[in-house]
Design a protein around this motif. Structure first.
Motif, PDB file in Angstrom:
ATOM      1  N   ILE A  98       4.150   6.055  -5.824  1.00 11.04           N
ATOM      2  CA  ILE A  98       3.927   5.910  -7.313  1.00 11.04           C
ATOM      3  C   ILE A  98       3.439   6.464  -7.312  1.00 11.04           C
ATOM      4  O   ILE A  98       3.955   7.388  -8.638  1.00 11.04           O
ATOM      5  CB  ILE A  98       4.462   4.249  -7.963  1.00 11.04           C
ATOM      6  CG1 ILE A  98       5.484   3.076  -7.219  1.00 11.04           C
ATOM      7  CG2 ILE A  98       3.909   4.610  -9.054  1.00 11.04           C
ATOM      8  CD1 ILE A  98       6.339   3.592  -7.950  1.00 11.04           C
ATOM      9  N   GLU A  99       1.780   6.123  -7.370  1.00  8.55           N
ATOM     10  CA  GLU A  99       0.918   7.950  -7.193  1.00  8.55           C
ATOM     11  C   GLU A  99       1.555   8.888  -7.348  1.00  8.55           C
ATOM     12  O   GLU A  99       1.421   9.486  -7.661  1.00  8.55           O
ATOM     13  CB  GLU A  99      -0.697   7.192  -6.973  1.00  8.55           C
ATOM     14  CG  GLU A  99      -1.222   8.085  -7.128  1.00  8.55           C
ATOM     15  CD  GLU A  99      -2.660   7.608  -6.286  1.00  8.55           C
ATOM     16  OE1 GLU A  99      -3.450   8.425  -6.180  1.00  8.55           O
ATOM     17  OE2 GLU A  99      -3.031   6.108  -6.190  1.00  8.55           O
ATOM     18  N   GLN A 100       2.273   8.937  -5.338  1.00 15.41           N
ATOM     19  CA  GLN A 100       2.280  10.386  -5.767  1.00 15.41           C
ATOM     20  C   GLN A 100       3.969  11.331  -5.798  1.00 15.41           C
ATOM     21  O   GLN A 100       3.785  12.537  -6.566  1.00 15.41           O
ATOM     22  CB  GLN A 100       2.189  10.993  -3.666  1.00 15.41           C
ATOM     23  CG  GLN A 100       1.171  10.504  -3.486  1.00 15.41           C
ATOM     24  CD  GLN A 100       1.219  10.351  -1.785  1.00 15.41           C
ATOM     25  OE1 GLN A 100       2.348  10.565  -1.213  1.00 15.41           O
ATOM     26  NE2 GLN A 100      -0.010  10.782  -1.015  1.00 15.41           N
ATOM     27  N   LYS A 101       4.773  10.469  -6.441  1.00 12.93           N
ATOM     28  CA  LYS A 101       5.581  10.522  -6.941  1.00 12.93           C
ATOM     29  C   LYS A 101       5.831  11.337  -7.671  1.00 12.93           C
ATOM     30  O   LYS A 101       6.655  12.128  -8.147  1.00 12.93           O
ATOM     31  CB  LYS A 101       6.900   9.701  -6.229  1.00 12.93           C
ATOM     32  CG  LYS A 101       7.193   9.520  -5.299  1.00 12.93           C
ATOM     33  CD  LYS A 101       7.563  10.366  -4.358  1.00 12.93           C
ATOM     34  CE  LYS A 101       8.698   9.865  -3.071  1.00 12.93           C
ATOM     35  NZ  LYS A 101       9.592  11.243  -2.460  1.00 12.93           N
ATOM     36  N   GLU A 121       0.906  -1.572  -0.641  1.00 18.63           N
ATOM     37  CA  GLU A 121       0.319   0.290   0.340  1.00 18.63           C
ATOM     38  C   GLU A 121       1.100   1.332   0.186  1.00 18.63           C
ATOM     39  O   GLU A 121       0.201   2.627  -1.040  1.00 18.63           O
ATOM     40  CB  GLU A 121      -0.614  -0.020   0.778  1.00 18.63           C
ATOM     41  CG  GLU A 121      -1.328   0.932   1.231  1.00 18.63           C
ATOM     42  CD  GLU A 121      -2.904   1.029   1.808  1.00 18.63           C
ATOM     43  OE1 GLU A 121      -3.112   1.874   2.437  1.00 18.63           O
ATOM     44  OE2 GLU A 121      -3.353  -0.015   2.972  1.00 18.63           O
ATOM     45  N   THR A 122       1.816   1.395   0.906  1.00 16.18           N
ATOM     46  CA  THR A 122       2.552   2.575   0.755  1.00 16.18           C
ATOM     47  C   THR A 122       4.009   2.584  -0.437  1.00 16.18           C
ATOM     48  O   THR A 122       3.386   3.703  -0.967  1.00 16.18           O
ATOM     49  CB  THR A 122       4.083   2.427   2.258  1.00 16.18           C
ATOM     50  OG1 THR A 122       3.288   1.971   2.708  1.00 16.18           O
ATOM     51  CG2 THR A 122       5.426   3.417   2.077  1.00 16.18           C
TER      52      THR A 122
END
Length: 182
Positions: A164-167, A158-159
């Protein structure tokens, strides 16, 4: 490791990185390294023919069972800021981070790195007392140099997915091969 010499050569040619490693070495902390974006971004920038990417922070890790509080890390961060205020220093004693991460105690910094989210991020460097560049990479350097982003075997998925989504690394480094798990 296969890419160790190349990693060391790339870093040795970068006076900014060498300066930061010298500053950190001067603290004399036990099992002390600079990791995450400091190394990862440099290699990705080189492989993409880009100038240095701006770092959100400079991740300094060390391992000292006698320093058990977050305040100890803040004191070290403040020392680093006194020497170089142009860097957002982030210092974390890996001897206490297992509690925050809900893991069993780490044995050392290399063990702590093995829990980091991505194989390409789980790399750290330092200057030895003799001025030699050393590195630790529990999953090797292949993914880093092949521009592959995948979760470490111990990663919280989950982390990993959130990072991946945020960076959004693929917007900066278009040649990355990202293993999506969501």
């Amino acid at each position: 490791m296969k890419y160790g010499r190349e990693l060391i050569e790339i870093i040795a040619r970068d006076s900014w990185m060498m300066e930061k490693m010298e500053i950190v070495r001067s603290l004399g902390l036990n099992d002390c390294w600079i990791g995450a974006g400091f190394v990862r971004n440099k290699i990705w920038d080189v492989k993409h023919g880009k100038n240095r990417s701006q770092l959100n922070d400079l991740d300094v890790i060390y391992f000292d069972k006698t320093r058990n509080s977050e305040n100890d890390d803040l004191v070290i961060e403040n020392k680093l800021k006194e020497v170089d205020s142009g860097v957002n220093w982030s210092v974390k004693n890996q001897a206490r981070m297992h509690v925050k991460n809900n893991h069993l105690p780490y044995e050392d910094c290399c063990d702590a790195l093995s829990w980091w989210p991505e194989t390409a991020t789980a790399v750290a460097v330092r200057l030895s007392d003799k001025g030699r560049i050393e590195y630790i990479a529990p999953y090797g350097l292949e993914d880093l140099f092949h521009l592959v982003v995948r979760p470490t075997p111990k990663a919280d998925l989950e982390t990993y997915a959130t990072r991946i989504e945020q960076k959004q690394w693929e917007k900066r480094w278009e040649l990355l091969v990202i293993h999506y798990i969501f």
